[in-house]
Design an enzyme around this catalytic site. Structure first.
Site, mmCIF file in Angstrom:
data_model
loop_
_atom_site.group_PDB
_atom_site.id
_atom_site.type_symbol
_atom_site.label_atom_id
_atom_site.label_comp_id
_atom_site.label_asym_id
_atom_site.label_seq_id
_atom_site.Cartn_x
_atom_site.Cartn_y
_atom_site.Cartn_z
ATOM 1 N N PHE A 186 8.597 12.753 -7.887
ATOM 2 C CA PHE A 186 7.905 13.187 -6.677
ATOM 3 C C PHE A 186 6.554 12.493 -6.674
ATOM 4 O O PHE A 186 5.711 12.738 -7.528
ATOM 5 C CB PHE A 186 7.738 14.710 -6.619
ATOM 6 C CG PHE A 186 7.368 15.143 -5.238
ATOM 7 C CD1 PHE A 186 8.353 15.478 -4.327
ATOM 8 C CD2 PHE A 186 6.048 15.156 -4.827
ATOM 9 C CE1 PHE A 186 8.024 15.825 -3.019
ATOM 10 C CE2 PHE A 186 5.709 15.497 -3.530
ATOM 11 C CZ PHE A 186 6.699 15.840 -2.631
ATOM 12 N N LEU A 187 6.388 11.566 -5.739
ATOM 13 C CA LEU A 187 5.221 10.701 -5.714
ATOM 14 C C LEU A 187 4.079 11.312 -4.908
ATOM 15 O O LEU A 187 4.297 11.900 -3.844
ATOM 16 C CB LEU A 187 5.592 9.351 -5.103
ATOM 17 C CG LEU A 187 6.723 8.581 -5.788
ATOM 18 C CD1 LEU A 187 7.059 7.318 -5.013
ATOM 19 C CD2 LEU A 187 6.366 8.255 -7.225
ATOM 20 N N LYS A 193 1.266 11.228 8.585
ATOM 21 C CA LYS A 193 -0.071 11.001 8.097
ATOM 22 C C LYS A 193 -0.049 10.105 6.875
ATOM 23 O O LYS A 193 -1.052 9.469 6.548
ATOM 24 C CB LYS A 193 -0.734 12.315 7.709
ATOM 25 C CG LYS A 193 -0.846 13.327 8.796
ATOM 26 C CD LYS A 193 -1.411 14.636 8.227
ATOM 27 C CE LYS A 193 -1.155 15.744 9.198
ATOM 28 N NZ LYS A 193 -1.520 17.044 8.636
ATOM 29 N N LYS A 251 11.901 4.872 -2.996
ATOM 30 C CA LYS A 251 12.605 5.634 -4.033
ATOM 31 C C LYS A 251 14.095 5.330 -3.867
ATOM 32 O O LYS A 251 14.830 6.060 -3.225
ATOM 33 C CB LYS A 251 12.281 7.118 -3.883
ATOM 34 C CG LYS A 251 10.809 7.407 -4.160
ATOM 35 C CD LYS A 251 10.341 8.769 -3.727
ATOM 36 C CE LYS A 251 11.029 9.896 -4.405
ATOM 37 N NZ LYS A 251 10.436 11.205 -4.083
ATOM 38 N N ASP A 276 12.778 7.360 1.089
ATOM 39 C CA ASP A 276 13.573 8.045 0.067
ATOM 40 C C ASP A 276 14.981 8.284 0.597
ATOM 41 O O ASP A 276 15.828 7.423 0.479
ATOM 42 C CB ASP A 276 12.883 9.307 -0.456
ATOM 43 C CG ASP A 276 12.320 10.196 0.633
ATOM 44 O OD1 ASP A 276 12.873 10.232 1.748
ATOM 45 O OD2 ASP A 276 11.316 10.871 0.363
ATOM 46 N N ARG A 335 -3.187 13.163 -1.016
ATOM 47 C CA ARG A 335 -3.145 11.918 -0.240
ATOM 48 C C ARG A 335 -4.285 10.980 -0.617
ATOM 49 O O ARG A 335 -4.165 9.777 -0.487
ATOM 50 C CB ARG A 335 -3.225 12.215 1.253
ATOM 51 C CG ARG A 335 -2.023 12.889 1.835
ATOM 52 C CD ARG A 335 -2.149 12.928 3.367
ATOM 53 N NE ARG A 335 -1.240 13.856 3.995
ATOM 54 C CZ ARG A 335 0.039 13.587 4.287
ATOM 55 N NH1 ARG A 335 0.553 12.425 3.972
ATOM 56 N NH2 ARG A 335 0.787 14.497 4.882
ATOM 57 N N GLU A 359 5.138 2.490 6.754
ATOM 58 C CA GLU A 359 5.489 3.818 6.259
ATOM 59 C C GLU A 359 5.095 3.947 4.789
ATOM 60 O O GLU A 359 5.139 2.972 4.047
ATOM 61 C CB GLU A 359 6.989 4.049 6.441
ATOM 62 C CG GLU A 359 7.533 5.337 5.892
ATOM 63 C CD GLU A 359 6.986 6.613 6.517
ATOM 64 O OE1 GLU A 359 5.759 6.769 6.598
ATOM 65 O OE2 GLU A 359 7.799 7.466 6.894
ATOM 66 N N ASP A 360 4.736 5.169 4.389
ATOM 67 C CA ASP A 360 4.324 5.384 3.005
ATOM 68 C C ASP A 360 5.502 5.421 2.047
ATOM 69 O O ASP A 360 5.456 4.819 0.986
ATOM 70 C CB ASP A 360 3.468 6.642 2.863
ATOM 71 C CG ASP A 360 4.165 7.928 3.288
ATOM 72 O OD1 ASP A 360 5.195 7.871 3.987
ATOM 73 O OD2 ASP A 360 3.663 9.014 2.936
ATOM 74 N N ASP A 387 1.842 12.864 -0.297
ATOM 75 C CA ASP A 387 1.272 14.188 -0.529
ATOM 76 C C ASP A 387 2.290 15.197 -1.041
ATOM 77 O O ASP A 387 3.489 14.960 -1.017
ATOM 78 C CB ASP A 387 0.683 14.729 0.774
ATOM 79 C CG ASP A 387 1.760 15.216 1.732
ATOM 80 O OD1 ASP A 387 1.758 16.415 2.068
ATOM 81 O OD2 ASP A 387 2.614 14.402 2.154
#
Length: 188
Positions: free
Chosen positions: A159-160, A49, A137, A109, A172, A105-106, A166
């Protein structure tokens, strides 16, 4: 102008709304340069999502016809760390054989999820496969992986949240990228 929503769990805004939008415009320009002259319409594959806000902003700036597709992969299930190996939850609708595929993609990491996805998609024999990522990241890699285009890189292990990113399905909708204050983890 409406006041920007900044909940108490936002430790620090790292990338403003204006900067996010400018970064997405640069990503769109990169995609336009590389894909505007493809013989077959490219497929823009959003990873649900988290990529939804990035995808929506990006697609409106592309200057060529393309096909939309989406996949859902799961490994976090609301946790801060992956609880399992990445699994495909929702698969492709389009046949990508011989097609140019751009994965949106968001976050990148550990790269476990994107590595699994890349192997899976290459098995479908696309003409080309590229990865466009909103947030990288860079210090979090567990397996080697390099996105083809990155909007924003982050050092360390913040932690983004925001712009699709989210924590337990919250945050989000923040119109910026921020660092989540971990002291609020059990208060969500």
């Amino acid at each position: 102008m409406a006041k920007i929503y900044k909940p108490k769990y936002v430790k620090k805004i790292l990338v403003s709304t204006k900067e996010v939008k400018a970064g997405i415009t640069k990503a769109a320009n990169w995609i336009n340069k590389h894909y505007a002259h493809c013989k077959k319409r490219p497929i823009l594959l959003g990873i649900l999502k988290g990529a939804v806000p990035f995808y929506a902003e990006l697609v409106m700036q592309l200057n060529f016809d393309l096909h939309f597709d989406f996949m859902t992969l799961s490994s976090f299930r609301g946790n801060m760390k992956a609880v399992s190996d990445p699994k495909i939850v929702t698969n492709l609708l389009n046949d990508i054989r011989g097609r140019d595929v751009i994965v949106v993609e968001d976050v990148l990491d550990t790269a476990k999820t994107l590595s699994v996805l890349k192997k899976y998609l290459l098995g479908k024999k696309p003409h080309s496969l590229k990865f466009v990522v909103l947030a990288d990241k860079v210090d979090m890699r567990v397996v080697p992986f390099k996105a083809d285009y990155v909007c924003f890189s982050f050092k360390g292990s913040p932690f983004l949240v925001g712009y699709g990113l989210d924590i337990k399905e919250v945050a989000r909708n923040l119109p910026y990228i921020a660092e989540f204050d971990k002291k609020y983890l059990n208060k969500l």
